[in-house]
Write a protein that holds these residues in place. Structure first.
Motif, PDB file in Angstrom:
ATOM      1  N   ALA A   3      11.848 -11.605  10.249  1.00 15.80           N
ATOM      2  CA  ALA A   3      10.678 -11.031  10.907  1.00 15.80           C
ATOM      3  C   ALA A   3      10.652  -9.533  10.687  1.00 15.80           C
ATOM      4  CB  ALA A   3      10.721 -11.331  12.405  1.00 15.80           C
ATOM      5  N   VAL A   4       9.447  -8.987  10.601  1.00 16.93           N
ATOM      6  CA  VAL A   4       9.255  -7.549  10.526  1.00 16.93           C
ATOM      7  C   VAL A   4       8.412  -7.154  11.738  1.00 16.93           C
ATOM      8  CG1 VAL A   4       8.423  -5.595   9.166  1.00 16.93           C
ATOM      9  CG2 VAL A   4       9.249  -7.661   8.003  1.00 16.93           C
ATOM     10  N   ARG A   5       9.004  -6.382  12.640  1.00 17.69           N
ATOM     11  CA  ARG A   5       8.264  -5.896  13.809  1.00 17.69           C
ATOM     12  C   ARG A   5       7.683  -4.532  13.491  1.00 17.69           C
ATOM     13  NH1 ARG A   5      11.795  -6.009  18.426  1.00 17.69           N
ATOM     14  NH2 ARG A   5      10.922  -8.046  18.862  1.00 17.69           N
ATOM     15  N   THR A   6       6.389  -4.401  13.762  1.00 23.98           N
ATOM     16  CA  THR A   6       5.694  -3.131  13.566  1.00 23.98           C
ATOM     17  C   THR A   6       5.464  -2.481  14.924  1.00 23.98           C
ATOM     18  OG1 THR A   6       3.452  -4.038  13.766  1.00 23.98           O
ATOM     19  CG2 THR A   6       4.509  -4.168  11.584  1.00 23.98           C
ATOM     20  N   GLY A   7       4.915  -1.306  14.916  1.00 25.63           N
ATOM     21  CA  GLY A   7       4.561  -0.636  16.158  1.00 25.63           C
ATOM     22  C   GLY A   7       3.131  -0.922  16.581  1.00 25.63           C
ATOM     23  N   GLU A   8       2.531  -1.939  15.976  1.00 28.09           N
ATOM     24  CA  GLU A   8       1.130  -2.265  16.220  1.00 28.09           C
ATOM     25  C   GLU A   8       0.893  -2.754  17.647  1.00 28.09           C
ATOM     26  OE1 GLU A   8      -2.453  -1.910  15.605  1.00 28.09           O
ATOM     27  OE2 GLU A   8      -1.333  -1.804  13.723  1.00 28.09           O
ATOM     28  N   ALA A   9      -0.182  -2.240  18.267  1.00 33.11           N
ATOM     29  CA  ALA A   9      -0.558  -2.648  19.620  1.00 33.11           C
ATOM     30  C   ALA A   9      -1.892  -3.386  19.642  1.00 33.11           C
ATOM     31  CB  ALA A   9      -0.612  -1.426  20.536  1.00 33.11           C
ATOM     32  N   THR A  10      -2.389  -3.791  18.486  1.00 39.23           N
ATOM     33  CA  THR A  10      -3.626  -4.565  18.398  1.00 39.23           C
ATOM     34  C   THR A  10      -3.329  -6.017  18.730  1.00 39.23           C
ATOM     35  OG1 THR A  10      -4.488  -3.079  16.710  1.00 39.23           O
ATOM     36  CG2 THR A  10      -5.482  -5.269  16.833  1.00 39.23           C
ATOM     37  N   PRO A  11      -4.102  -6.625  19.642  1.00 35.39           N
ATOM     38  CA  PRO A  11      -3.845  -8.022  20.007  1.00 35.39           C
ATOM     39  C   PRO A  11      -3.887  -8.967  18.802  1.00 35.39           C
ATOM     40  CG  PRO A  11      -5.384  -7.033  21.548  1.00 35.39           C
ATOM     41  CD  PRO A  11      -5.205  -6.049  20.423  1.00 35.39           C
ATOM     42  N   TYR A  12      -2.925  -9.861  18.759  1.00 41.13           N
ATOM     43  CA  TYR A  12      -2.818 -10.929  17.760  1.00 41.13           C
ATOM     44  C   TYR A  12      -2.648 -10.425  16.328  1.00 41.13           C
ATOM     45  CZ  TYR A  12      -4.446 -13.399  21.858  1.00 41.13           C
ATOM     46  OH  TYR A  12      -4.571 -13.877  23.134  1.00 41.13           O
ATOM     47  N   ALA A  13      -2.092  -9.251  16.162  1.00 39.77           N
ATOM     48  CA  ALA A  13      -1.793  -8.723  14.826  1.00 39.77           C
ATOM     49  C   ALA A  13      -0.451  -9.292  14.392  1.00 39.77           C
ATOM     50  CB  ALA A  13      -1.786  -7.197  14.832  1.00 39.77           C
ATOM     51  N   ASN A  14      -0.465 -10.575  14.074  1.00 36.90           N
ATOM     52  CA  ASN A  14       0.723 -11.314  13.665  1.00 36.90           C
ATOM     53  C   ASN A  14       0.326 -12.278  12.557  1.00 36.90           C
ATOM     54  OD1 ASN A  14       2.472 -10.460  16.021  1.00 36.90           O
ATOM     55  ND2 ASN A  14       0.821 -11.490  17.109  1.00 36.90           N
ATOM     56  N   VAL A  15       1.190 -12.419  11.559  1.00 30.13           N
ATOM     57  CA  VAL A  15       0.920 -13.353  10.477  1.00 30.13           C
ATOM     58  C   VAL A  15       2.243 -13.904   9.949  1.00 30.13           C
ATOM     59  CG1 VAL A  15       0.861 -11.536   8.694  1.00 30.13           C
ATOM     60  CG2 VAL A  15      -0.340 -13.719   8.309  1.00 30.13           C
ATOM     61  N   ILE A  16       2.235 -15.175   9.663  1.00 25.87           N
ATOM     62  CA  ILE A  16       3.358 -15.804   8.954  1.00 25.87           C
ATOM     63  C   ILE A  16       2.919 -15.966   7.502  1.00 25.87           C
ATOM     64  CG2 ILE A  16       4.826 -17.841   8.718  1.00 25.87           C
ATOM     65  CD1 ILE A  16       4.367 -18.314  11.765  1.00 25.87           C
ATOM     66  N   LEU A  17       3.690 -15.382   6.604  1.00 25.09           N
ATOM     67  CA  LEU A  17       3.404 -15.466   5.169  1.00 25.09           C
ATOM     68  C   LEU A  17       4.298 -16.525   4.549  1.00 25.09           C
ATOM     69  CD1 LEU A  17       3.445 -11.635   4.399  1.00 25.09           C
ATOM     70  CD2 LEU A  17       1.439 -13.065   4.923  1.00 25.09           C
ATOM     71  N   GLU A  18       3.723 -17.398   3.739  1.00 20.60           N
ATOM     72  CA  GLU A  18       4.511 -18.393   3.018  1.00 20.60           C
ATOM     73  C   GLU A  18       4.600 -17.984   1.554  1.00 20.60           C
ATOM     74  OE1 GLU A  18       4.918 -23.060   3.120  1.00 20.60           O
ATOM     75  OE2 GLU A  18       3.095 -22.475   2.050  1.00 20.60           O
ATOM     76  N   CYS A  19       5.816 -17.847   1.069  1.00 19.50           N
ATOM     77  CA  CYS A  19       6.037 -17.368  -0.293  1.00 19.50           C
ATOM     78  C   CYS A  19       5.644 -18.409  -1.341  1.00 19.50           C
ATOM     79  CB  CYS A  19       7.502 -17.010  -0.496  1.00 19.50           C
ATOM     80  SG  CYS A  19       8.033 -15.614   0.482  1.00 19.50           S
ATOM     81  N   GLY A  20       5.029 -17.907  -2.386  1.00 15.15           N
ATOM     82  CA  GLY A  20       4.717 -18.724  -3.537  1.00 15.15           C
ATOM     83  C   GLY A  20       5.610 -18.342  -4.701  1.00 15.15           C
ATOM     84  N   VAL A  21       5.187 -18.695  -5.894  1.00 14.10           N
ATOM     85  CA  VAL A  21       5.918 -18.330  -7.107  1.00 14.10           C
ATOM     86  C   VAL A  21       4.972 -17.606  -8.058  1.00 14.10           C
ATOM     87  CG1 VAL A  21       7.666 -20.148  -6.953  1.00 14.10           C
ATOM     88  CG2 VAL A  21       5.499 -20.628  -8.068  1.00 14.10           C
ATOM     89  N   PRO A  22       5.505 -16.737  -8.916  1.00 14.78           N
ATOM     90  CA  PRO A  22       4.629 -15.965  -9.796  1.00 14.78           C
ATOM     91  C   PRO A  22       4.221 -16.684 -11.083  1.00 14.78           C
ATOM     92  CG  PRO A  22       6.876 -15.215 -10.024  1.00 14.78           C
ATOM     93  CD  PRO A  22       6.868 -16.270  -8.953  1.00 14.78           C
ATOM     94  N   PHE A  23       4.382 -17.997 -11.126  1.00 14.08           N
ATOM     95  CA  PHE A  23       3.970 -18.734 -12.323  1.00 14.08           C
ATOM     96  C   PHE A  23       3.241 -19.991 -11.944  1.00 14.08           C
ATOM     97  CE2 PHE A  23       8.396 -19.679 -11.308  1.00 14.08           C
ATOM     98  CZ  PHE A  23       8.371 -21.043 -11.150  1.00 14.08           C
TER      99      PHE A  23
END
Length: 130
Positions: free
Chosen positions: A110-130
């Motif tokens: 997880a990467v925690r930011t200092g953001e205070a905007t509601p619901y500023a959260n995302v789960i990223l799913e990694c792909g492949v570059p090919f």
């Protein structure tokens, strides 16, 4: 020493460990994160480091094939941020915020930011570059 891209040592290390289908959460300062999930805490004070800056930096470093957001985010500023980056975020999945939080134990880190905007959260799913 790296001269461009992500230079934060812990974050660069965690990115280097990612593989196809691994997940990463970029979080605002209030998202409750499971204790066992490795945390890169970039929050300094409220508003610093901003969510959008961290998301953009990650999108420059990793291939993303999909993302998960809370449906509540779509009604506010965070929803605009996700829409502006739709071409780089892959397939979107929306869940209610409680269901979103239930997916957090499965993220690689997880990467925690200092953001205070509601619901500023995302789960990223990694792909492949090919």
């Amino acid at each position: 020493m790296r001269h461009s891209g992500i230079v934060h040592a812990q974050l660069a290390h965690q990115i280097g460990l990612l593989g196809h289908t691994d997940r990463v959460v970029v979080a605002d300062m209030g998202l409750p994160l499971p204790r066992h999930v490795p945390l890169i805490d970039l929050a300094l004070v409220t508003g610093t480091v901003p969510f959008a800056a961290v998301l953009d930096a990650l999108l420059d470093e990793i291939v993303v094939q999909g993302h998960v957001i809370a449906s509540e985010a779509l009604e506010g500023v965070a929803g605009t941020w996700f829409d502006e980056r739709a071409d780089r975020l892959g397939l979107r999945t929306t869940l209610d915020h409680e269901s979103f939080k239930q997916r957090l134990p499965q993220v690689a880190f997880a990467v925690r930011t200092g953001e205070a905007t509601p619901y500023a959260n995302v789960i990223l799913e990694c792909g492949v570059p090919f």
